[in-house]
Design a protein around this motif. Structure first.
Motif, PDB file in Angstrom:
ATOM      1  N   MET A   1       0.938  -1.347  -0.040  1.00 50.75           N
ATOM      2  CA  MET A   1      -0.043   0.153  -0.070  1.00 50.75           C
ATOM      3  C   MET A   1       0.876   1.275   0.077  1.00 50.75           C
ATOM      4  SD  MET A   1      -2.988   0.298  -0.617  1.00 50.75           S
ATOM      5  CE  MET A   1      -4.381   0.795  -0.435  1.00 50.75           C
ATOM      6  N   TRP A   2       0.465   2.346   0.089  1.00 52.62           N
ATOM      7  CA  TRP A   2       1.015   3.519   0.053  1.00 52.62           C
ATOM      8  C   TRP A   2       1.844   3.978   1.114  1.00 52.62           C
ATOM      9  CZ3 TRP A   2      -4.069   6.252  -1.381  1.00 52.62           C
ATOM     10  CH2 TRP A   2      -4.439   5.688  -2.854  1.00 52.62           C
TER      11      TRP A   2
ATOM     12  N   PHE B   1      -9.236   4.914   2.330  1.00 56.97           N
ATOM     13  CA  PHE B   1      -8.039   3.960   1.506  1.00 56.97           C
ATOM     14  C   PHE B   1      -7.475   2.983   2.331  1.00 56.97           C
ATOM     15  CE2 PHE B   1      -7.659   8.469  -0.258  1.00 56.97           C
ATOM     16  CZ  PHE B   1      -8.158   8.252  -1.440  1.00 56.97           C
TER      17      PHE B   1
ATOM     18  N   ASP C   1     -11.833  10.385  -4.611  1.00 59.88           N
ATOM     19  CA  ASP C   1     -12.002   9.315  -5.799  1.00 59.88           C
ATOM     20  C   ASP C   1     -10.877   9.337  -6.708  1.00 59.88           C
ATOM     21  OD1 ASP C   1     -12.980  11.842  -6.655  1.00 59.88           O
ATOM     22  OD2 ASP C   1     -14.399  10.656  -7.941  1.00 59.88           O
TER      23      ASP C   1
ATOM     24  N   SER D   1      -6.223   7.377  -6.094  1.00 58.62           N
ATOM     25  CA  SER D   1      -5.778   6.140  -6.428  1.00 58.62           C
ATOM     26  C   SER D   1      -5.176   6.067  -7.887  1.00 58.62           C
ATOM     27  CB  SER D   1      -6.767   5.254  -6.310  1.00 58.62           C
ATOM     28  OG  SER D   1      -6.869   5.022  -4.895  1.00 58.62           O
ATOM     29  N   SER D   2      -6.264   6.571  -8.760  1.00 64.86           N
ATOM     30  CA  SER D   2      -5.630   6.586 -10.213  1.00 64.86           C
ATOM     31  C   SER D   2      -4.530   7.616 -10.570  1.00 64.86           C
ATOM     32  CB  SER D   2      -7.024   7.051 -10.972  1.00 64.86           C
ATOM     33  OG  SER D   2      -8.040   6.399 -10.843  1.00 64.86           O
TER      34      SER D   2
ATOM     35  N   ALA E   1      -1.374   5.689  -9.554  1.00 61.76           N
ATOM     36  CA  ALA E   1      -1.201   4.509 -10.285  1.00 61.76           C
ATOM     37  C   ALA E   1      -0.661   5.148 -11.722  1.00 61.76           C
ATOM     38  CB  ALA E   1      -2.560   3.915 -10.754  1.00 61.76           C
TER      39      ALA E   1
END
Length: 163
Positions: A1-2, A34, A145, A148-149, A152
């Motif tokens: 995870m981050w 998250f 929202d 995360s994108s 990535a």
């Protein structure tokens, strides 16, 4: 995870005159959105050089994926977080900063007065949040929202993202 780092920019919190309520709330928001914990937290006075050093340390040395600053985004002469951020980031992500302001304006027209910036440094996402409790939460939730994108894409884990 981050790995997540947070820098609180506040003279009064730095001097111990005020509780860091925004940081406590941000921790809860990160956990609920998250399921991650803040791995590194720094409290800095409203000082460009100290803020810059803290941000660089967390991204370059501690290798955080997400760096969030709280405070110092307003119009006061002491508010210098966006200036420090400009010295740290490689690229701007204006859409996220614009969305924070747009969304927060649904609650307060004073959202127009925040100078919060969003950008990248290497493979990390850097987000400035305001230092008032409701505004910090409004701004974070406005873009949660997309975090995360964004991470990535920045980290090369998802190159086929269509807009």
């Amino acid at each position: 995870m981050w790995k997540i780092g947070v820098v609180t920019s506040s003279n009064s919190v730095y001097r111990g005159e005020r509780e860091n309520d925004c940081f406590l709330r941000l921790e809860m928001l990160l956990k609920s959105n998250f399921d991650v914990d803040v791995t590194h937290h720094r409290v800095s006075p409203d000082n460009i050089e100290m803020l810059k050093e803290n941000m660089i340390e967390l991204v370059d040395r501690e290798r955080v994926d997400l760096l969030i600053t709280i405070g110092g985004t307003g119009l006061s002469p002491e508010d210098v977080t966006p200036e420090a951020t400009e010295l740290v980031i490689d690229r701007h992500v204006p859409g996220l900063a614009e969305e924070m302001r747009r969304s927060a304006m649904q609650n307060s027209r004073k959202a127009l007065l925040t100078r919060a910036a969003v950008g990248t440094r290497g493979n990390a996402l850097v987000i400035n949040l305001p230092g008032s409790l409701p505004a910090m939460e409004w701004c974070f939730l406005a873009i949660a929202d997309q975090i995360s994108s964004a991470l990535a894409i920045i980290q090369g884990k998802n190159e086929n993202v269509n807009i």
